[in-house]
Design a protein around this motif. Sequence first.
Motif, PDB file in Angstrom:
ATOM      1  N   PRO A  24       0.791  -1.236   0.000  1.00  0.00           N
ATOM      2  CA  PRO A  24       0.000   0.000   0.000  1.00  0.00           C
ATOM      3  C   PRO A  24       0.818   1.278   0.000  1.00  0.00           C
ATOM      4  CG  PRO A  24      -1.001  -1.602   1.452  1.00  0.00           C
ATOM      5  CD  PRO A  24       0.315  -2.198   1.006  1.00  0.00           C
ATOM      6  N   ARG A  25       2.002   1.242   0.613  1.00  0.00           N
ATOM      7  CA  ARG A  25       2.839   2.455   0.616  1.00  0.00           C
ATOM      8  C   ARG A  25       3.249   2.836  -0.800  1.00  0.00           C
ATOM      9  NH1 ARG A  25       7.916  -0.735   3.350  1.00  0.00           N
ATOM     10  NH2 ARG A  25       8.874  -1.498   1.423  1.00  0.00           N
ATOM     11  N   SER A  26       3.250   1.859  -1.732  1.00  0.00           N
ATOM     12  CA  SER A  26       3.612   2.125  -3.118  1.00  0.00           C
ATOM     13  C   SER A  26       2.399   2.318  -4.011  1.00  0.00           C
ATOM     14  CB  SER A  26       4.470   0.973  -3.673  1.00  0.00           C
ATOM     15  OG  SER A  26       5.691   0.872  -2.969  1.00  0.00           O
ATOM     16  N   THR A  27       1.264   1.730  -3.644  1.00  0.00           N
ATOM     17  CA  THR A  27       0.067   1.813  -4.495  1.00  0.00           C
ATOM     18  C   THR A  27      -0.863   2.954  -4.106  1.00  0.00           C
ATOM     19  OG1 THR A  27      -1.196   0.267  -3.099  1.00  0.00           O
ATOM     20  CG2 THR A  27       0.158  -0.684  -4.850  1.00  0.00           C
ATOM     21  N   GLU A  28      -0.536   3.658  -3.033  1.00  0.00           N
ATOM     22  CA  GLU A  28      -1.396   4.751  -2.566  1.00  0.00           C
ATOM     23  C   GLU A  28      -1.570   5.825  -3.629  1.00  0.00           C
ATOM     24  OE1 GLU A  28      -1.866   7.672   1.344  1.00  0.00           O
ATOM     25  OE2 GLU A  28       0.007   6.599   0.994  1.00  0.00           O
ATOM     26  N   THR A  29      -0.504   6.088  -4.408  1.00  0.00           N
ATOM     27  CA  THR A  29      -0.571   7.141  -5.424  1.00  0.00           C
ATOM     28  C   THR A  29      -1.557   6.802  -6.543  1.00  0.00           C
ATOM     29  OG1 THR A  29       1.342   6.150  -6.525  1.00  0.00           O
ATOM     30  CG2 THR A  29       1.766   7.961  -4.992  1.00  0.00           C
ATOM     31  N   THR A  88     -10.832  -5.578  -2.701  1.00  0.00           N
ATOM     32  CA  THR A  88      -9.843  -4.547  -3.070  1.00  0.00           C
ATOM     33  C   THR A  88      -8.524  -4.886  -2.384  1.00  0.00           C
ATOM     34  OG1 THR A  88     -10.638  -3.168  -1.234  1.00  0.00           O
ATOM     35  CG2 THR A  88     -11.548  -2.738  -3.429  1.00  0.00           C
ATOM     36  N   PRO A  89      -7.779  -5.871  -2.909  1.00  0.00           N
ATOM     37  CA  PRO A  89      -6.626  -6.432  -2.196  1.00  0.00           C
ATOM     38  C   PRO A  89      -5.475  -5.474  -1.950  1.00  0.00           C
ATOM     39  CG  PRO A  89      -6.721  -7.262  -4.446  1.00  0.00           C
ATOM     40  CD  PRO A  89      -8.008  -6.537  -4.202  1.00  0.00           C
ATOM     41  N   LEU A  90      -5.370  -4.389  -2.716  1.00  0.00           N
ATOM     42  CA  LEU A  90      -4.243  -3.465  -2.529  1.00  0.00           C
ATOM     43  C   LEU A  90      -4.537  -2.378  -1.496  1.00  0.00           C
ATOM     44  CD1 LEU A  90      -3.043  -3.004  -6.229  1.00  0.00           C
ATOM     45  CD2 LEU A  90      -2.205  -4.610  -4.494  1.00  0.00           C
ATOM     46  N   LYS A  91      -5.775  -2.259  -1.069  1.00  0.00           N
ATOM     47  CA  LYS A  91      -6.149  -1.223  -0.107  1.00  0.00           C
ATOM     48  C   LYS A  91      -6.056  -1.771   1.313  1.00  0.00           C
ATOM     49  CE  LYS A  91      -9.751   2.157   1.022  1.00  0.00           C
ATOM     50  NZ  LYS A  91     -11.087   2.682   0.666  1.00  0.00           N
ATOM     51  N   PRO A  92      -5.309  -1.108   2.186  1.00  0.00           N
ATOM     52  CA  PRO A  92      -5.140  -1.625   3.545  1.00  0.00           C
ATOM     53  C   PRO A  92      -6.344  -1.349   4.444  1.00  0.00           C
ATOM     54  CG  PRO A  92      -3.973   0.445   3.329  1.00  0.00           C
ATOM     55  CD  PRO A  92      -4.520   0.121   1.963  1.00  0.00           C
ATOM     56  N   CYS A  93      -6.413  -2.105   5.526  1.00  0.00           N
ATOM     57  CA  CYS A  93      -7.495  -1.921   6.497  1.00  0.00           C
ATOM     58  C   CYS A  93      -7.276  -0.666   7.333  1.00  0.00           C
ATOM     59  CB  CYS A  93      -7.576  -3.148   7.407  1.00  0.00           C
ATOM     60  SG  CYS A  93      -8.797  -3.026   8.740  1.00  0.00           S
ATOM     61  N   CYS A  94      -6.037  -0.437   7.744  1.00  0.00           N
ATOM     62  CA  CYS A  94      -5.714   0.668   8.657  1.00  0.00           C
ATOM     63  C   CYS A  94      -4.878   1.703   7.908  1.00  0.00           C
ATOM     64  CB  CYS A  94      -4.949   0.123   9.862  1.00  0.00           C
ATOM     65  SG  CYS A  94      -4.760   1.285  11.227  1.00  0.00           S
ATOM     66  N   ILE A  95      -5.415   2.917   7.776  1.00  0.00           N
ATOM     67  CA  ILE A  95      -4.767   3.960   6.973  1.00  0.00           C
ATOM     68  C   ILE A  95      -4.633   5.246   7.787  1.00  0.00           C
ATOM     69  CG2 ILE A  95      -4.855   5.271   4.817  1.00  0.00           C
ATOM     70  CD1 ILE A  95      -6.824   3.226   3.736  1.00  0.00           C
ATOM     71  N   GLY A  96      -3.440   5.863   7.739  1.00  0.00           N
ATOM     72  CA  GLY A  96      -3.243   7.151   8.383  1.00  0.00           C
ATOM     73  C   GLY A  96      -4.093   8.218   7.727  1.00  0.00           C
ATOM     74  N   LYS A  97      -4.632   9.127   8.528  1.00  0.00           N
ATOM     75  CA  LYS A  97      -5.546  10.140   7.998  1.00  0.00           C
ATOM     76  C   LYS A  97      -4.853  11.203   7.157  1.00  0.00           C
ATOM     77  CE  LYS A  97      -9.282   9.846  11.414  1.00  0.00           C
ATOM     78  NZ  LYS A  97     -10.059  10.581  12.448  1.00  0.00           N
ATOM     79  N   TRP A 147      -2.997  -5.100   6.070  1.00  0.00           N
ATOM     80  CA  TRP A 147      -3.384  -4.487   7.333  1.00  0.00           C
ATOM     81  C   TRP A 147      -3.025  -3.015   7.356  1.00  0.00           C
ATOM     82  CZ3 TRP A 147      -6.310  -4.157  11.290  1.00  0.00           C
ATOM     83  CH2 TRP A 147      -5.931  -3.454  12.433  1.00  0.00           C
ATOM     84  N   ASP A 148      -1.745  -2.706   7.099  1.00  0.00           N
ATOM     85  CA  ASP A 148      -1.279  -1.313   7.114  1.00  0.00           C
ATOM     86  C   ASP A 148      -0.490  -1.053   5.838  1.00  0.00           C
ATOM     87  OD1 ASP A 148       1.137  -2.610   7.509  1.00  0.00           O
ATOM     88  OD2 ASP A 148       1.357  -2.009   9.605  1.00  0.00           O
ATOM     89  N   SER A 149       0.417  -0.122   5.860  1.00  0.00           N
ATOM     90  CA  SER A 149       1.113   0.279   4.630  1.00  0.00           C
ATOM     91  C   SER A 149       2.059  -0.782   4.088  1.00  0.00           C
ATOM     92  CB  SER A 149       1.903   1.575   4.878  1.00  0.00           C
ATOM     93  OG  SER A 149       2.924   1.348   5.843  1.00  0.00           O
ATOM     94  N   SER A 150       2.404  -1.783   4.898  1.00  0.00           N
ATOM     95  CA  SER A 150       3.426  -2.738   4.479  1.00  0.00           C
ATOM     96  C   SER A 150       3.125  -4.197   4.797  1.00  0.00           C
ATOM     97  CB  SER A 150       4.777  -2.385   5.142  1.00  0.00           C
ATOM     98  OG  SER A 150       5.157  -1.061   4.860  1.00  0.00           O
ATOM     99  N   HIS A 151       2.165  -4.452   5.687  1.00  0.00           N
ATOM    100  CA  HIS A 151       2.013  -5.799   6.225  1.00  0.00           C
ATOM    101  C   HIS A 151       0.627  -6.383   5.965  1.00  0.00           C
ATOM    102  CE1 HIS A 151       4.958  -3.559   8.720  1.00  0.00           C
ATOM    103  NE2 HIS A 151       5.661  -4.679   8.588  1.00  0.00           N
TER     104      HIS A 151
END
Length: 360
Positions: A225-230, A294-303, A332-336
């Motif tokens: 997610p840290r890479s796909t957020e954009t 939506t497998p690339l979207k994490p459950c927990c995201i910083g606002k 779960w989060d940006s990497s895990h």
Amino acid sequence: MEFLIIFFHCLLLTTGYLCVQGSSHHRHQHHFHDSRQVYGFRPTKLFVFGDSYADTGNIRKSFADSWKEPYGSTFPGKPAGRFSDGRILTDYLAKFLGLKSPVTYTWMNLGKQKWLNGMNFAYGGSGVFNTFGDLLPNMSTQIDFFEKLMNDSVYTKWDLQSSAVLVSLTGNDYGTYLANGGAFQGLASFISKVINQLEVNLKRVRRLGARKIVVTSLPPLGCLPRSTETSSFKKCNITENIAVSYHNLLLQQAVAKLNNKTGNSTISIVDLFRSFTTVIEQKQDYLGNLKFETPLKPCCIGKSDGYFCGSVDDKGAKMYTLCHDPKSVFFWDSSHPTEAGWQAMFTTLKPSFDRILKYQ
């Protein structure tokens, strides 16, 4: 451009390797307990070295979000140092082997009874080199910890010979390299250095007595997610994944070389790249029981920028959003991965573990 061409060439080579590995998925459909009866492999312990994909609570509470809510909300019901809402790779591998998850090195003072299942030396955020200065034990230092326990007769060479060893290396060295100003053009050379050091570490663990070592390939870092957020969590970063494929190609070559020197398959690769991509592309686990729309979207995201899962502001207000059901989300989060994500991947990994975690 030349660097990318080299990577694209390696991607083709590595993809061929991954297809070979993947074909075993259909040939080996044994459940672990069946393979244990056939091959007589009854592991006594599990020893673990590496990073956050394997850390079950070593990293200090003051140093990581993994000790903050909502981490651990699925298992054990509160934050416990795992970088997920619940169980991770180590937990699933231990269960697969018929063992309880090994106690973490940091918490080994809980008593000798806890040492019976082995020990976990992995620290979230670590790599083969120093990733946070001296704040985190790199893999060499983790092996130092284990060797000291052997010298102190906590464990013997037989303990290691009759057990399984997990080595998790999933990209922190590269994150540190780029964060410290490392040039993309020099990444190929740095990847070689990482693999060379990993090879040194694997040799050392084997020299201590290990007969069954499984080491992770890099997962598709461009799909985190840290890479796909954009791209609003819709597209993987191809350039990152090409670099990952180069790492995995060199890893394959290093492991083959190490095994050729001894004439046996002491070391095997846990193909996280294939297991990640299989679940992400199919949007479900191998059995079709767990589905991820939506497998690339994490459950927990910083606002907002600078806030991560588990972050709170000065007044204690949550600076993250949480999905309704972690069981329906892969990351779960940006990497895990979530616990469900790890469970889904393990359905793709079981045939490989059946094949490699046996004594011959």
